[in-house]
Design a protein around this motif. Structure first.
Motif, PDB file in Angstrom:
ATOM      1  N   PHE A  18       3.218   8.345   8.452  1.00 33.89           N
ATOM      2  CA  PHE A  18       3.878   9.556   7.962  1.00 33.89           C
ATOM      3  C   PHE A  18       2.840  10.458   7.309  1.00 33.89           C
ATOM      4  O   PHE A  18       1.738  10.025   6.946  1.00 33.89           O
ATOM      5  N   ASP A  19       3.198  11.720   7.178  1.00 34.90           N
ATOM      6  CA  ASP A  19       2.347  12.708   6.513  1.00 34.90           C
ATOM      7  C   ASP A  19       3.183  13.515   5.537  1.00 34.90           C
ATOM      8  O   ASP A  19       4.355  13.821   5.785  1.00 34.90           O
ATOM      9  N   PRO A  53       2.241  14.791  -2.576  1.00 34.96           N
ATOM     10  CA  PRO A  53       2.378  14.530  -1.143  1.00 34.96           C
ATOM     11  C   PRO A  53       1.329  13.527  -0.678  1.00 34.96           C
ATOM     12  O   PRO A  53       0.148  13.638  -1.038  1.00 34.96           O
ATOM     13  N   VAL A  54       1.752  12.551   0.091  1.00 34.61           N
ATOM     14  CA  VAL A  54       0.830  11.529   0.577  1.00 34.61           C
ATOM     15  C   VAL A  54       1.096  11.277   2.052  1.00 34.61           C
ATOM     16  O   VAL A  54       2.183  11.544   2.573  1.00 34.61           O
ATOM     17  N   GLY A  55       0.091  10.741   2.714  1.00 33.30           N
ATOM     18  CA  GLY A  55       0.218  10.349   4.108  1.00 33.30           C
ATOM     19  C   GLY A  55      -0.198   8.905   4.285  1.00 33.30           C
ATOM     20  O   GLY A  55      -0.891   8.323   3.438  1.00 33.30           O
ATOM     21  N   HIS A  56       0.237   8.345   5.391  1.00 28.44           N
ATOM     22  CA  HIS A  56      -0.116   6.954   5.691  1.00 28.44           C
ATOM     23  C   HIS A  56      -0.078   6.765   7.201  1.00 28.44           C
ATOM     24  O   HIS A  56       0.869   7.204   7.868  1.00 28.44           O
ATOM     25  N   HIS A  57      -1.105   6.112   7.725  1.00 34.05           N
ATOM     26  CA  HIS A  57      -1.141   5.815   9.146  1.00 34.05           C
ATOM     27  C   HIS A  57      -1.619   4.383   9.305  1.00 34.05           C
ATOM     28  O   HIS A  57      -2.815   4.094   9.234  1.00 34.05           O
ATOM     29  N   GLU A 103       0.836  -1.205   0.000  1.00 33.13           N
ATOM     30  CA  GLU A 103       0.000   0.000   0.000  1.00 33.13           C
ATOM     31  C   GLU A 103       0.874   1.260   0.000  1.00 33.13           C
ATOM     32  O   GLU A 103       0.578   2.234  -0.715  1.00 33.13           O
ATOM     33  N   ILE A 104       1.945   1.254   0.776  1.00 28.47           N
ATOM     34  CA  ILE A 104       2.828   2.426   0.849  1.00 28.47           C
ATOM     35  C   ILE A 104       3.544   2.639  -0.483  1.00 28.47           C
ATOM     36  O   ILE A 104       3.652   3.778  -0.969  1.00 28.47           O
TER      37      ILE A 104
END
Length: 318
Positions: free
Chosen positions: A146-147, A136-140, A126-127
């Motif tokens: 990260f953001d 710009p992307v974020g992932h939690h 997914e990352i």
């Protein structure tokens, strides 16, 4: 079943070699592959390093990792590495993804519990996709957070913009068990099992298709691949000796009858009949991994020149 033609790949066994690769590029071979472990028991290479050599030493063929053990890698770092390789190669990289686990000390050494390898692979895929989409992307997630990260693939010399394909390299899932089949259906761009018989391959195709139907995914463009240990010789007995010597001890002294089901060996005519069974089961891109300790180029040459022309896609059922 999607795909109206059969293509052939080759694994660069035992190690990527410039002259070997140049010879393979002159054959009707569409792809070359290499994988690798981080801490293998012997002096063999690592997947990203080998992939870099494949991209540098080829010009035409698609190059693939078979496989990258994704849970061993920090996904942001490997996303950058793979994006740069895809860009520098002109969009020729494909990433075979596996979970590993046969060498537990690799996981201990990098601080990854072996029991988390499946979940880490899913999140890692997914990352990779998020970062390869651009912007710009974020992932939690469970393992990473990260953001506002933005990945910029390297620009090849003379290029105004990166040559990485939109969305990044395809992610082809490898494995043999049900979780890998579900991963392929949910997250993969293709399915590439190994050490399975044609009947088992057919069952895996059905399982991937059923899972995709369950989640409402259209598999248009999905790649049906097979990584196949194999030996082809003019002398069929020599080919069978190749496989027995190469795989018998490496995979637990499997008996000859078992090896015969999962690792075809023989003359071009004999092997073509065995490969046709995989085609009939749904495979459209077959990666030949020479199961021999010498003359591996001859195996690939016979596969490309004498086996591939004998294979045919089954007529559609009406």
């Amino acid at each position: 079943m999607a795909g109206d033609r059969i293509t052939l790949g080759a694994a660069a066994i035992p190690e990527p070699d410039r002259d070997w690769l140049a010879a393979v590029e002159r054959l009707p071979v569409d792809s070359v592959w290499q994988g690798g472990h981080v801490l293998p028991p012997g002096p063999t290479g690592e997947a990203v390093t080998r992939l870099a050599l494949l991209t540098a030493w080829t010009e035409r063929v698609r190059v693939g990792a078979a496989v990258l053990l994704l849970p061993l890698y920090q996904p942001v770092l490997v996303a950058k590495q793979l994006a740069d390789l895809d860009s520098r190669s002109g969009g020729r990289v494909t990433v075979g993804v596996g979970v590993g686990g046969e060498f537990r000390h690799e996981f201990e050494a990098v601080g990854v519990p072996v029991g988390e390898r499946g979940a880490r692979t899913d999140e890692g895929m997914e990352i990779l996709r998020k970062l390869w989409r651009g912007g710009p992307v974020g992932h939690h997630g469970r393992f990473h957070s990260f953001d506002g990260l933005e990945l910029h693939p390297v620009r090849p010399p003379g290029k105004v913009a990166p040559a990485m394909r939109p969305g990044g390299p395809p992610l082809v899932v490898s494995g043999r068990k049900a979780p890998a089949m579900r991963r392929a259906a949910r997250l993969g761009d293709g399915w590439m099992p190994y050490l399975v018989s044609p009947a088992a391959y057919a069952r895996s195709v059905q399982a991937v298709q059923e899972e995709a139907h369950t989640i409402g995914r259209d598999l248009a463009g999905f790649e049906w691949m097979m990584y196949l240990y194999c030996s082809i010789r003019a002398d069929g007995d020599r080919a069978r000796e190749d496989v027995a010597g190469f795989l018998g001890s490496a995979y637990g002294d499997k008996p000859g009858a078992m090896l015969d089901r999962i690792a075809p060996a023989g003359t071009p005519e004999e092997v073509a009949a065995r490969l046709q069974a995989y085609v009939d089961a749904g495979a459209r891109h077959i990666v030949i991994s020479p199961a021999a300790r010498e003359d591996t180029l001859e195996i690939v040459r016979l596969a490309a020149e004498e086996v591939l022309p004998r294979l045919s896609v089954p007529a559609p059922v009406r």
